[in-house]
Design a protein around this motif. Structure first.
Motif, short mmCIF file in Angstrom:
data_model
loop_
_atom_site.label_atom_id
_atom_site.label_comp_id
_atom_site.label_asym_id
_atom_site.label_seq_id
_atom_site.Cartn_x
_atom_site.Cartn_y
_atom_site.Cartn_z
N ARG A 180 -2.40 10.55 -2.84
CA ARG A 180 -3.23 9.32 -3.28
C ARG A 180 -2.69 8.14 -3.03
NH1 ARG A 180 -5.61 10.69 -8.79
NH2 ARG A 180 -5.93 12.69 -8.82
N THR A 181 -3.79 7.35 -2.50
CA THR A 181 -3.27 5.82 -2.00
C THR A 181 -3.59 4.82 -2.99
OG1 THR A 181 -3.33 6.76 0.10
CG2 THR A 181 -3.59 4.55 0.11
N GLU A 196 -10.09 9.15 1.34
CA GLU A 196 -9.33 10.39 1.37
C GLU A 196 -8.40 10.09 2.62
OE1 GLU A 196 -10.64 14.26 0.85
OE2 GLU A 196 -12.24 13.63 -0.59
N GLU A 197 -7.33 10.31 2.70
CA GLU A 197 -6.22 10.30 3.55
C GLU A 197 -6.15 11.59 4.09
OE1 GLU A 197 -4.93 7.62 4.85
OE2 GLU A 197 -5.43 6.27 3.48
N ASP A 198 -5.83 11.57 5.64
CA ASP A 198 -5.87 13.03 6.36
C ASP A 198 -4.12 13.63 5.81
OD1 ASP A 198 -8.08 12.73 7.78
OD2 ASP A 198 -7.15 11.65 9.35
N MET A 199 -3.36 12.77 5.35
CA MET A 199 -2.09 13.06 5.10
C MET A 199 -2.12 13.77 3.65
SD MET A 199 0.00 9.52 4.23
CE MET A 199 -0.14 8.88 6.04
N ASN A 205 1.20 5.39 -0.26
CA ASN A 205 0.65 6.80 -0.33
C ASN A 205 1.51 7.80 -1.22
OD1 ASN A 205 0.47 9.90 1.01
ND2 ASN A 205 -1.55 8.69 0.93
N THR A 263 0.89 -1.21 0.04
CA THR A 263 0.09 0.13 -0.04
C THR A 263 0.90 1.16 -0.16
OG1 THR A 263 -1.79 -1.47 1.25
CG2 THR A 263 -2.02 1.14 1.10
#
Length: 109
Positions: free
Chosen positions: A52-53, A46-49, A9, A7
Motif C-alpha cells: 500500500r502506498t 496499485e503499485e507493481d511492487m 510504500n 511517500t
C-alpha cells in the motif's frame, strides 16, 4: 508555505501495524515545532511492487523550518521507522513550495 511530502510504500504484511504506528509518528514529527500541520493520505494507484502506498504531507511556514528539521530531527525520526519496519517499507521525500492556492468562486446569482 512549504510542504515536506513523504511517500511510503508499506508491505501488506505490516500495513495495519504501520498505520497504528503512524498515529504516534506523525505527532512526533509535528512536536519538533518545525511544521504547522500534517495530512496522511492513501495513494489510490496499485503499485507493481505491491503493498500500500501513502503520502504524508507536512506543512512548514519557511524553508528555514525545513532546513532546521533536516539538521536537528530528521535522522533520528527516520531511523526509528527503519528500525521498526526495515525492508518492509520504502520511502521517498519531496519538498514543495506553495505558489498559489485557488478556491472555487461563487457562480450562483
Amino acid at each position: 508555505m512549504y510542504i515536506y511530502n513523504v511517500t511510503i510504500n508499506i508491505d501488506e504484511t505490516v500495513h495495519l501495524e504501520w498505520l497504528t504506528w503512524m498515529e504516534t509518528q506523525i505527532p512526533n514529527v509535528l512536536n519538533t515545532g518545525k511544521f504547522t500541520s500534517a495530512k496522511l493520505t492513501e495513494v489510490l494507484v496499485e503499485e507493481d511492487m505491491g503493498g500500500r502506498t501513502y503520502s504524508v504531507q507536512y506543512t512548514a511556514n519557511t524553508k528555514e523550518d525545513l532546513e532546521d528539521y533536516y539538521k536537528h530531527d530528521a535522522d533520528k525520526l527516520r531511523s526509528e521507522s527503519l528500525k521498526k519496519f526495515g525492508d518492509k517499507m520504502l520511502a521517498f521525500r519531496t519538498e514543495l513550495r506553495l505558489v498559489k492556492e485557488f478556491y472555487p468562486t461563487n457562480t450562483s446569482n
